[in-house]
Design a protein around this motif. Structure first.
Motif, PDB file in Angstrom:
ATOM      1  N   LEU A   8       0.747  -1.330  -0.039  1.00  0.00           N
ATOM      2  CA  LEU A   8      -0.003   0.133   0.067  1.00  0.00           C
ATOM      3  C   LEU A   8       0.973   1.161  -0.021  1.00  0.00           C
ATOM      4  O   LEU A   8       0.617   2.132  -0.693  1.00  0.00           O
ATOM      5  N   ARG A   9       1.776   1.142   0.845  1.00  0.00           N
ATOM      6  CA  ARG A   9       2.995   2.265   0.773  1.00  0.00           C
ATOM      7  C   ARG A   9       3.449   2.387  -0.484  1.00  0.00           C
ATOM      8  O   ARG A   9       3.550   3.728  -0.787  1.00  0.00           O
ATOM      9  N   GLN A  10       3.796   1.621  -1.008  1.00  0.00           N
ATOM     10  CA  GLN A  10       4.387   1.660  -2.336  1.00  0.00           C
ATOM     11  C   GLN A  10       3.642   1.969  -3.441  1.00  0.00           C
ATOM     12  O   GLN A  10       3.830   2.901  -4.211  1.00  0.00           O
ATOM     13  N   ASN A  11       2.459   1.518  -3.498  1.00  0.00           N
ATOM     14  CA  ASN A  11       1.401   2.054  -4.360  1.00  0.00           C
ATOM     15  C   ASN A  11       1.020   3.580  -4.201  1.00  0.00           C
ATOM     16  O   ASN A  11       1.012   4.203  -5.329  1.00  0.00           O
ATOM     17  N   ILE A  12       0.883   3.796  -3.000  1.00  0.00           N
ATOM     18  CA  ILE A  12       0.506   5.469  -2.741  1.00  0.00           C
ATOM     19  C   ILE A  12       1.679   6.436  -3.228  1.00  0.00           C
ATOM     20  O   ILE A  12       1.422   7.295  -4.192  1.00  0.00           O
ATOM     21  N   ALA A  13       2.720   5.999  -3.026  1.00  0.00           N
ATOM     22  CA  ALA A  13       3.967   6.684  -3.229  1.00  0.00           C
ATOM     23  C   ALA A  13       4.100   6.649  -4.765  1.00  0.00           C
ATOM     24  O   ALA A  13       4.211   7.895  -5.290  1.00  0.00           O
ATOM     25  N   ALA A  14       4.125   5.838  -5.466  1.00  0.00           N
ATOM     26  CA  ALA A  14       4.221   5.716  -6.989  1.00  0.00           C
ATOM     27  C   ALA A  14       3.066   6.523  -7.753  1.00  0.00           C
ATOM     28  O   ALA A  14       3.235   7.192  -8.574  1.00  0.00           O
ATOM     29  N   ASN A  15       1.814   6.290  -7.145  1.00  0.00           N
ATOM     30  CA  ASN A  15       0.754   7.010  -7.704  1.00  0.00           C
ATOM     31  C   ASN A  15       0.760   8.533  -7.575  1.00  0.00           C
ATOM     32  O   ASN A  15       0.603   9.272  -8.258  1.00  0.00           O
ATOM     33  N   LEU A  16       1.221   8.932  -6.196  1.00  0.00           N
ATOM     34  CA  LEU A  16       1.417  10.175  -6.016  1.00  0.00           C
ATOM     35  C   LEU A  16       2.588  11.084  -6.795  1.00  0.00           C
ATOM     36  O   LEU A  16       2.334  12.082  -7.403  1.00  0.00           O
TER      37      LEU A  16
END
Length: 81
Positions: free
Chosen positions: A7-15
């Motif tokens: 989840l942390r990785q997804n949020i970071a990449a998307n942001l």
């Protein structure tokens, strides 16, 4: 179920992708959301999973759905089953 790390990785990449596509800085996003620069920075860096309120404010500021922020980034979908 998705792990906190994913989840942390997804949020970071998307942001990162959303900020770049809109020409926004982390500071600008912090101003738009009313959150601290520290909160935005650690979120974009993938070091922190923000609370639902922060995610909702970011989504509203960027005019996207919460799902767009937390989902698997498009460039990583090919390996997802």
């Amino acid at each position: 179920m998705i792990s906190d790390d994913q989840l942390r990785q997804n949020i970071a990449a998307n942001l990162r992708r959303l900020l770049e596509s809109r020409g926004l800085t982390r500071s600008a996003l912090a101003r738009l959301t009313g959150d601290s620069l520290m909160t935005i920075s650690v979120t974009v860096a993938g070091k922190h999973v923000p609370g639902t309120g922060v995610i909702a404010r970011i989504a509203e500021a960027l005019d996207v759905s919460v799902d767009r922020i937390v989902s698997t980034p498009p460039d990583q979908l090919s390996g997802v089953s």
